[in-house]
Each structure stands twice: as C-alpha cells, then as structure tokens.
Write a protein that holds these residues in place. Structure first.
Motif, mmCIF file in Angstrom:
data_model
loop_
_atom_site.group_PDB
_atom_site.id
_atom_site.type_symbol
_atom_site.label_atom_id
_atom_site.label_comp_id
_atom_site.label_asym_id
_atom_site.label_seq_id
_atom_site.Cartn_x
_atom_site.Cartn_y
_atom_site.Cartn_z
ATOM 1 N N TYR A 70 -2.741 2.928 1.455
ATOM 2 C CA TYR A 70 -1.300 2.687 1.347
ATOM 3 C C TYR A 70 -0.589 3.069 2.644
ATOM 4 C CZ TYR A 70 3.404 2.741 -0.715
ATOM 5 O OH TYR A 70 4.722 2.503 -1.000
ATOM 6 N N ASN A 71 -0.950 4.223 3.206
ATOM 7 C CA ASN A 71 -0.292 4.683 4.427
ATOM 8 C C ASN A 71 -0.646 3.798 5.620
ATOM 9 O OD1 ASN A 71 1.080 6.801 3.217
ATOM 10 N ND2 ASN A 71 -0.620 8.239 3.510
ATOM 11 N N LEU A 72 -1.849 3.236 5.622
ATOM 12 C CA LEU A 72 -2.225 2.301 6.674
ATOM 13 C C LEU A 72 -1.312 1.078 6.643
ATOM 14 C CD1 LEU A 72 -4.146 1.219 8.891
ATOM 15 C CD2 LEU A 72 -5.578 0.319 7.054
ATOM 16 N N VAL A 73 -1.111 0.515 5.455
ATOM 17 C CA VAL A 73 -0.223 -0.640 5.315
ATOM 18 C C VAL A 73 1.191 -0.261 5.726
ATOM 19 C CG1 VAL A 73 0.799 -2.282 3.694
ATOM 20 C CG2 VAL A 73 -1.629 -1.709 3.516
ATOM 21 N N ARG A 74 1.644 0.926 5.346
ATOM 22 C CA ARG A 74 2.999 1.353 5.688
ATOM 23 C C ARG A 74 3.171 1.473 7.199
ATOM 24 N NH1 ARG A 74 5.303 6.250 2.411
ATOM 25 N NH2 ARG A 74 3.502 7.319 3.310
ATOM 26 N N GLU A 75 2.175 2.041 7.878
ATOM 27 C CA GLU A 75 2.267 2.174 9.334
ATOM 28 C C GLU A 75 2.287 0.804 10.017
ATOM 29 O OE1 GLU A 75 -0.238 3.974 13.122
ATOM 30 O OE2 GLU A 75 -0.622 4.766 11.114
ATOM 31 N N LEU A 76 1.430 -0.098 9.553
ATOM 32 C CA LEU A 76 1.383 -1.438 10.143
ATOM 33 C C LEU A 76 2.669 -2.208 9.869
ATOM 34 C CD1 LEU A 76 -2.299 -2.354 9.226
ATOM 35 C CD2 LEU A 76 -1.417 -1.914 11.530
ATOM 36 N N ALA A 77 3.228 -2.054 8.658
ATOM 37 C CA ALA A 77 4.491 -2.715 8.331
ATOM 38 C C ALA A 77 5.613 -2.208 9.235
ATOM 39 C CB ALA A 77 4.844 -2.484 6.865
ATOM 40 N N ALA A 78 5.598 -0.901 9.532
ATOM 41 C CA ALA A 78 6.606 -0.342 10.440
ATOM 42 C C ALA A 78 6.448 -0.928 11.836
ATOM 43 C CB ALA A 78 6.480 1.179 10.472
ATOM 44 N N ARG A 79 5.200 -1.066 12.283
ATOM 45 C CA ARG A 79 4.958 -1.669 13.603
ATOM 46 C C ARG A 79 5.454 -3.113 13.639
ATOM 47 N NH1 ARG A 79 -1.183 -0.135 15.570
ATOM 48 N NH2 ARG A 79 -1.088 2.121 15.263
ATOM 49 N N ALA A 80 5.302 -3.816 12.529
ATOM 50 C CA ALA A 80 5.721 -5.216 12.455
ATOM 51 C C ALA A 80 7.204 -5.363 12.162
ATOM 52 C CB ALA A 80 4.912 -5.936 11.375
ATOM 53 N N THR A 100 1.203 -12.426 -0.332
ATOM 54 C CA THR A 100 1.970 -13.373 -1.127
ATOM 55 C C THR A 100 3.407 -12.872 -1.223
ATOM 56 O OG1 THR A 100 2.021 -14.590 -3.229
ATOM 57 C CG2 THR A 100 1.416 -12.258 -3.335
ATOM 58 N N GLY A 101 4.283 -13.705 -1.776
ATOM 59 C CA GLY A 101 5.692 -13.353 -1.892
ATOM 60 C C GLY A 101 6.571 -14.352 -1.175
ATOM 61 N N ARG A 102 7.783 -14.539 -1.681
ATOM 62 C CA ARG A 102 8.647 -15.599 -1.152
ATOM 63 C C ARG A 102 9.329 -15.220 0.155
ATOM 64 N NH1 ARG A 102 11.152 -13.352 -5.568
ATOM 65 N NH2 ARG A 102 13.273 -12.553 -5.306
ATOM 66 N N ASN A 103 9.435 -13.927 0.476
ATOM 67 C CA ASN A 103 10.054 -13.481 1.722
ATOM 68 C C ASN A 103 9.629 -12.040 1.992
ATOM 69 O OD1 ASN A 103 11.716 -11.776 0.095
ATOM 70 N ND2 ASN A 103 13.197 -13.438 -0.172
ATOM 71 N N PRO A 104 9.936 -11.509 3.182
ATOM 72 C CA PRO A 104 9.508 -10.138 3.493
ATOM 73 C C PRO A 104 10.033 -9.079 2.533
ATOM 74 C CG PRO A 104 10.131 -11.286 5.500
ATOM 75 C CD PRO A 104 10.529 -12.177 4.350
ATOM 76 N N GLN A 105 11.166 -9.346 1.902
ATOM 77 C CA GLN A 105 11.733 -8.365 0.963
ATOM 78 C C GLN A 105 11.038 -8.406 -0.395
ATOM 79 O OE1 GLN A 105 13.751 -10.488 2.892
ATOM 80 N NE2 GLN A 105 13.947 -8.787 4.349
ATOM 81 N N ASN A 106 10.288 -9.450 -0.675
ATOM 82 C CA ASN A 106 9.589 -9.581 -1.958
ATOM 83 C C ASN A 106 8.134 -9.971 -1.705
ATOM 84 O OD1 ASN A 106 11.906 -9.570 -4.193
ATOM 85 N ND2 ASN A 106 12.651 -10.723 -2.426
ATOM 86 N N ALA A 107 7.449 -9.141 -0.922
ATOM 87 C CA ALA A 107 6.093 -9.466 -0.496
ATOM 88 C C ALA A 107 5.081 -8.475 -1.060
ATOM 89 C CB ALA A 107 6.011 -9.476 1.029
ATOM 90 N N ALA A 108 3.833 -8.903 -1.067
ATOM 91 C CA ALA A 108 2.739 -8.045 -1.517
ATOM 92 C C ALA A 108 1.507 -8.362 -0.680
ATOM 93 C CB ALA A 108 2.437 -8.277 -2.988
ATOM 94 N N VAL A 109 0.698 -7.339 -0.428
ATOM 95 C CA VAL A 109 -0.592 -7.533 0.222
ATOM 96 C C VAL A 109 -1.670 -7.003 -0.713
ATOM 97 C CG1 VAL A 109 0.296 -7.441 2.581
ATOM 98 C CG2 VAL A 109 -0.399 -5.316 1.452
ATOM 99 N N ALA A 110 -2.833 -7.632 -0.656
ATOM 100 C CA ALA A 110 -3.927 -7.231 -1.545
ATOM 101 C C ALA A 110 -5.243 -7.296 -0.794
ATOM 102 C CB ALA A 110 -3.976 -8.137 -2.773
ATOM 103 N N GLU A 131 -2.419 -10.081 7.449
ATOM 104 C CA GLU A 131 -1.664 -10.434 6.243
ATOM 105 C C GLU A 131 -0.175 -10.155 6.416
ATOM 106 O OE1 GLU A 131 -3.040 -12.230 4.195
ATOM 107 O OE2 GLU A 131 -5.096 -11.894 4.872
ATOM 108 N N LEU A 132 0.149 -9.067 7.100
ATOM 109 C CA LEU A 132 1.562 -8.777 7.363
ATOM 110 C C LEU A 132 2.159 -9.819 8.311
ATOM 111 C CD1 LEU A 132 1.314 -4.909 7.744
ATOM 112 C CD2 LEU A 132 2.468 -6.139 5.901
#
Length: 317
Positions: A70-80, A100-110, A131-132
């Motif tokens: 989870y923290n890996l995704v959070r760090e990468l999302a912050a970088r992006a 997936t998700g219709r926009n960055p505010q409603n997105a999911a990674v799996a 994916e991000l």
C-alpha cells in the motif's frame, strides 16, 4: 507522437462509423445506434472499476493489511501527482496487474498474488508505476470512447444483416450494392476491432514511458515485463479467461497462454516494449538496475509481506 497516433486512430474509427452509417441508409438509424452504444458505455465507464474488480474477485487492502504494498503505491502516486487510488489484490497465481476507474479521483490499481510473490520490490514498483501512468493519461476514458464508436459500428452492422436477411435489399440496384452491404456487415466490425486494439497498444507504450519516469528506472519495468510475459505463457488466469473482454486492461495479455496471434492482440510485443524501455534508460542516463533509488520498503521483504498473518503469504492468507 503516441497521442497523435491515438487521435488518428480515433478519427479512423469515426470514419468507419460514418461510412457504415451512410450505407445503412438513414441518419436516424445511425443516431439511434450511436446513442444506445453511448449509453451502454457511459454506464460501463461510471461503474467500470466496481464491475471489473468484481469480475476478478479482487480484495481491497489498506495500510494495515498490506502496509508495504500500500505504501509503495502511495509513494508512486505522490511522485505522479495523483490522488491515492484504491489498492486491491487478486487471488491469482499468474503475475499481472491492472488499473481501472473513470478518472484519477475514482481510480483503483490491482496486482495479483502471483505478481507480488514472484517479482522483486523494484519490479513491482515498475509495474505499479505503469498502472498509475494509465490513470494519469486517462486511458480508461480513451478506450471507452473507442468502445462507444466500435459498439455503434457493430450495432449498425447487425442492423444491415437483419435488413438484408429480411429482404431489405430487394430493390438495391445491382451487385455493387449487395457487395458493399456484405463488406460492411463482415469487414466494418473487424476493422473497428483492429483499430480499438491498435489504440490499446499505443496507450501501452505511452504508459510504459511515463511509468518509467514515475518509478525512476525503466529497467525495473523492462525486467518485470519479461518475467510476467514468460510466466503468463505457462500460468492460466481463470478470471480473465472467464471475462476475456477485460484482457486489454492488464499490463501483459492474461490470455496469451491460449496463443492469441499478435495481430489480434491488445498488447504490443514484449520484446518491442523492452527495447523502448532500454532506449529510454539510455536517454535518462540510467546504466543499471540499481541506478535509481528504491522506493520505500525493504526489497528482500517485498512490498506485500508486512502485516501478514502468521501463516505467512501476505494479506490474502
């Protein structure tokens, strides 16, 4: 260049739609088909994240159940410079991942358990950065537009087929009209499908490039792609086989074990993607796998092991 190619492909898809709509003989029928297809795809876009995640029986994880992942995704999302997406695990032995998700505010990674258990921390970082990148590029929206036009083309082709079967061409002047109708029925949907696949392949190259910049080292992603592609040939993905229409969202074609021809693939050739990433690494001055700082978390432990039950295989048991 990738955005220009996508725009040209969308324009080609629109041209096919207009041509078959004109052949169908009525602006009214063309508009009705388009509106129905638009409504179906608008609903799919609005609910796409929940629909796809349900199809693949994804389990949402958080900072308590899978802290390192989870923290890996959070760090990468912050970088992006993206909002934090929802994070999921798929109970699946094939290494793979999707967004997936219709926009960055409603997105999911799996990510699948197969990916989290077989790839290194750096390789997982490369995959999740890819994916991000899809989320940042709004590729879900682009593919929905393509699906809308493609759906309208298929509906018009089916209407032409119905019309022809029930004598709609009896007054058609000459064989040229019949041949044109047959060509529209058979070739237009196939052409639309090929254009949609080409758009998907184009977006994969763009996500590779942006993802490499997000994680900082293109070689992490190139190494991951080689591993995933090799194992996807040997390990079946049951949920993807049950829902093949979702194959294009994965980082590597999850159906490749069935020997789908590259011409009909929604994904570029892996060797070509790796070559592009290696060229990008040279542009960025990255000379080795360890040339960029590793995102937070111990590579030896992996981004999924923290907080695991005593049984030991991560938050999925």
């Amino acid at each position: 260049m990738s955005y220009a190619k996508t725009a040209m492909l969308l324009a080609l898809l629109t041209a096919i739609f207009v041509a078959i709509g004109g052949l169908a003989g009525g602006q009214t029928g063309m508009v009705i088909a388009f509106v129905i297809a638009l409504g179906m795809n608008a609903f799919s876009l609005w609910r796409s994240d929940k629909m796809v995640l349900r199809m693949h029986e994804a389990e949402e994880v958080d900072e308590r159940s899978a802290p390192e992942y989870y923290n890996l995704v959070r760090e990468l999302a912050a970088r992006a410079e993206l909002p934090m997406p929802k994070v999921y695990v798929l109970h699946n032995p094939q290494p793979n991942a999707f967004a997936t998700g219709r926009n960055p505010q409603n997105a999911a990674v799996a990510a699948t358990t197969g990916l989290l258990e077989t790839l290194s921390h750096e390789e997982v970082a490369g995959v999740m950065a890819h994916e991000l990148a899809h989320i940042k590029n709004r590729d879900t929206l682009i593919m929905t537009i393509a699906a809308t036009i493609g759906g309208a083309i298929s509906m018009l082709a089916q209407w032409l087929q119905f019309h022809a079967l029930f004598g709609g061409n009896r007054n058609n002047s000459g064989g040229a009209g019949i041949l044109a109708t047959l060509a529209a029925i058979i070739l237009a949907p196939m052409a639309a499908m090929l254009v949609q696949m080409a758009i998907s392949r184009s977006r994969e190259y763009q996500a590779d490039r942006l993802g490499a910049h997000i994680c900082g080292n293109p070689l992490w992603l190139s190494s991951a792609l080689y591993k995933i592609a090799g194992m996807a040939q040997r390990i079946e993905n049951p949920s993807a086989e049950a829902a093949p229409a979702t194959a294009h969202i994965f980082i590597i074609n999850p159906l490749s074990g069935r020997g789908i021809d590259n011409f009909f693939s929604t994904h570029p050739n892996t060797e070509n993607r790796v070559a592009e990433l290696e060229a990008l690494a040279r542009e960025m001055g990255v000379t080795s796998y360890r040339s960029a700082p590793t995102p937070t978390a111990s590579p030896s432990a992996g981004p999924w092991s923290g907080g695991a039950p005593s049984g030991g295989r991560g938050p999925w048991g």
